[in-house]
Design a protein around this motif. Structure first.
Motif, short mmCIF file in Angstrom:
data_model
loop_
_atom_site.label_atom_id
_atom_site.label_comp_id
_atom_site.label_asym_id
_atom_site.label_seq_id
_atom_site.Cartn_x
_atom_site.Cartn_y
_atom_site.Cartn_z
N ASN A 1 2.43 1.58 -3.57
CA ASN A 1 1.51 1.94 -4.65
C ASN A 1 0.93 3.33 -4.50
O ASN A 1 0.68 4.01 -5.50
CB ASN A 1 0.38 0.89 -4.75
N LEU A 2 0.72 3.78 -3.28
CA LEU A 2 0.23 5.14 -3.07
C LEU A 2 1.33 6.17 -3.35
O LEU A 2 1.10 7.19 -4.00
CB LEU A 2 -0.30 5.30 -1.65
N ALA B 1 0.84 -1.21 0.00
CA ALA B 1 0.00 0.00 0.00
C ALA B 1 0.87 1.25 0.00
O ALA B 1 0.62 2.21 -0.75
CB ALA B 1 -0.91 -0.01 1.23
N SER C 1 -3.89 -1.23 8.01
CA SER C 1 -3.37 -2.51 7.52
C SER C 1 -2.84 -3.35 8.68
O SER C 1 -1.72 -3.84 8.65
CB SER C 1 -2.26 -2.28 6.48
N LEU D 1 -7.12 -3.05 5.00
CA LEU D 1 -6.50 -4.19 4.32
C LEU D 1 -6.54 -5.41 5.24
O LEU D 1 -6.39 -5.28 6.45
CB LEU D 1 -5.06 -3.88 3.95
N TYR E 1 -3.56 -7.93 -2.78
CA TYR E 1 -3.43 -6.61 -2.17
C TYR E 1 -2.60 -5.65 -2.99
O TYR E 1 -2.74 -4.43 -2.86
CB TYR E 1 -2.92 -6.74 -0.74
N ASP E 2 -1.76 -6.16 -3.86
CA ASP E 2 -1.10 -5.30 -4.83
C ASP E 2 -2.16 -4.73 -5.78
O ASP E 2 -2.24 -3.52 -6.02
CB ASP E 2 -0.06 -6.09 -5.61
N THR F 1 -4.55 -2.27 -3.79
CA THR F 1 -3.99 -0.94 -3.47
C THR F 1 -3.66 -0.14 -4.72
O THR F 1 -3.64 1.09 -4.68
CB THR F 1 -2.75 -1.07 -2.57
N VAL G 1 -4.98 4.29 5.65
CA VAL G 1 -5.14 2.88 5.30
C VAL G 1 -4.81 2.07 6.54
O VAL G 1 -3.68 2.13 7.05
CB VAL G 1 -4.20 2.46 4.14
N LEU H 1 -7.01 1.30 -5.21
CA LEU H 1 -7.24 2.33 -4.20
C LEU H 1 -6.51 3.63 -4.57
O LEU H 1 -7.07 4.73 -4.45
CB LEU H 1 -6.75 1.82 -2.84
N ALA H 2 -5.28 3.51 -5.03
CA ALA H 2 -4.50 4.70 -5.40
C ALA H 2 -5.18 5.47 -6.52
O ALA H 2 -5.22 6.71 -6.50
CB ALA H 2 -3.09 4.29 -5.80
#
Length: 514
Positions: free
Chosen positions: A12-13, A9, A129, A370, A383-384, A387, A127, A390-391
């Motif tokens: 990726n964010l 997360a 997690s 998450l 989750y990759d 997220t 987030v 999500l981003a």
């Protein structure tokens, strides 16, 4: 928290321009993959992954070539450390920092983080997690207060096989942790009972010289998803039959072990173990029925009336979500439906109300969780993808439906989950893989739905690069294909080569035929 899910997360964010900070109460990243003897959730010392490195990796980062197909826990932890370095996540991570509470400050319109021994800090988005494996799920067993032996959860077991030397041990549960715990006790405990109330399928890690999870290609998964959507009963029977065929090809299952009837794979996952069947065959592990009650002293009565005496009970009964770090108003588990609570398969675990099992219904524009998405895909990939989506949503490049539609979608999802729980045990975070992956792909903008579909982009890709397209469809289902095409999320230039490497070695002959 900066376990594996928190790391992806964070990355990726940050990749989409967000100024991200990760808080971790421990002095290390990696979460449960870091083995520790402390009273924390972590892998066992001898843990080996059930999922291959070719499928159980992040979308834009491979495992090293010298790591075996099924890495050890230590190798996964090292992979996470290398991932942290590769994407320069260390400066964004605050270790040894305990966030005690997350609340929403109405005046500032920001999230307030109450941090131990430090001033409150404010953020636009949060987030959570903390993961799904922090709070042990302890079942209610009649007469447990009478037990004069030791009863522990698998979380406390970890490095303890030698501590149970010459003891009579009962392992409760019938999933991967129970299988690993029972087989690791062999050679230490004087007697090992594996107590369970239901059956299961069991397969080894390697089948015919290749990892079992390599048999699930992108094409096969999408055919199954199509069948599940339009012919659900037939799809369920076919998938169960497929896994049972693999099981019977590798093992001879004896009726007295209680493996049948196995629950449908629609709501459970098979046991992956190389050792359990041989241990049952040589009687170093004995399969018995579930516990009915504890009698005086160390006597346990089983459901069939059989009495056994044990000195230690190890509960491999899983974990339950705990989002109590968040203000109760925004805790997605604060309201449990009556249907879920009444279902025997809920096992006392909370059922989160989250859109796509990730986004807060009250504040989807700034709060996500998450650890509550699960289906027959590797968690790192799920989750990759999640997220990445999500981003893009928080960036404004992908949109969410109106609040009413999200509420309706969650209601319908919960009806489905409750229907499964009435028929047997089910993980609260279960999701339908086809619809969830379609949503994540579209929100993240991976291009996979278009370039591997039947639209004009799909046909053009196939015509231009037929051999590679066929490899993507019929070869090892590599997570790297979700970084292959141009799209909203960042493309990885090394994706094609990584996919080819995942299909090398014993898969070259298959590659020639696709």
């Amino acid at each position: 928290m900066v376990g594996a899910l928190g790391l992806v997360a964070l990355k990726n964010l940050a990749e989409e321009g967000f100024d991200v900070t990760g808080f971790e109460r421990n002095g290390y990243v990696g979460g449960l993959w870091q083995y520790t003897q402390e009273d924390k959730t972590s892998v066992m010392r001898e843990t080996v992954t059930n999922i291959s490195k070719e499928r159980g990796c992040f979308t834009d980062f491979e495992f090293p070539a010298d790591v075996p197909t099924h890495p050890s826990a230590a190798q996964v932890q090292q992979y996470l450390l290398e991932y942290t370095k590769q994407f320069n996540l260390e400066p964004r991570t605050r270790l040894n920092t305990n966030v005690r509470r997350v609340t929403f400050d109405e005046k500032r319109h920001k999230w307030a983080l109450d941090i131990e021994d430090r001033p409150t800090e404010y953020f636009d988005k949060v987030v959570v997690s903390v993961g799904a494996n922090n709070v042990p799920n302890i079942p209610t067993i009649e007469g447990m207060h009478k037990f004069e032996g030791e009863c522990i959860h698998s979380r406390a077991f970890k490095s303890r096989p030698e501590d149970l030397r010459d003891k009579r041990v009962m392992v409760v549960g019938f999933a991967n942790t129970a299988a690993d715990t029972a087989t690791q006790l062999v050679g230490h405990a004087s007697k090992i009972y594996l107590s369970h109330t239901h059956g299961n399928y069991i397969i080894p890690r390697v089948i015919d010289g290749r990892s079992g999870d390599h048999s699930l290609s992108y094409r096969l998964v999408n055919v199954h998803n199509f069948m599940t959507c339009y012919f659900p009963n037939l799809a369920e029977k076919m998938f169960n039959a497929f896994v049972k065929k693999l099981q019977n090809k590798c093992f001879t299952i004896r009726p007295e072990w209680g493996f049948e009837p196995a629950p449908s794979l629609k709501q459970s996952i098979p046991i992956v173990s190389d050792d359990l069947v041989s241990c049952l065959e040589n009687s170093s592990v004995e399969s018995v029925q579930g516990i009915k009650r504890i009698l005086a002293g160390k006597k346990v009565e089983l459901e069939n009336g059989e009495l056994v005496e044990v000195g230690t009970i190890v509960l491999c009964t899983g974990y339950k979500s705990d989002f109590s770090i968040v203000d109760p108003e925004y805790d997605p588990t604060r309201c449990t439906t009556k249907a879920w609570a009444a279902a025997a398969g809920s096992n006392g675990k909370p059922l989160p109300r989250l859109y796509q099992n990730m986004l807060s219904l009250q504040k989807p524009e700034s709060l996500a969780f998450l650890g509550s998405v699960a289906f027959t895909f590797p968690a790192f990939q799920i989750y990759d993808m999640g997220t990445m989506a999500l981003a893009q949503i928080w960036k404004g490049a992908a949109s969410l439906p109106p609040r009413e539609e999200m509420e309706k979608a969650v209601d319908e999802h919960h009806e489905w989950v409750c229907s499964l729980a009435r028929n047997g045990s089910v993980y609260p975070g279960i999701a339908k893989p086809g619809p969830w992956m379609r949503w994540a792909n579209e929100a993240a903008g991976t291009g996979a739905n278009e370039y591997l579909g039947y639209g004009w982009k799909g046909w053009m890709f196939w015509l231009r690069d037929r051999r590679f397209c066929n490899l993507l469809m019929g070869g090892v289902y590599s997570p790297h294909l979700f970084r292959l095409f141009e799209g909203k999320r960042k493309k990885w230039d090394g994706a094609r080569e990584a996919i080819v490497r995942a299909n090398e070695g014993p898969y070259k002959e298959k590659d020639k035929d696709v």
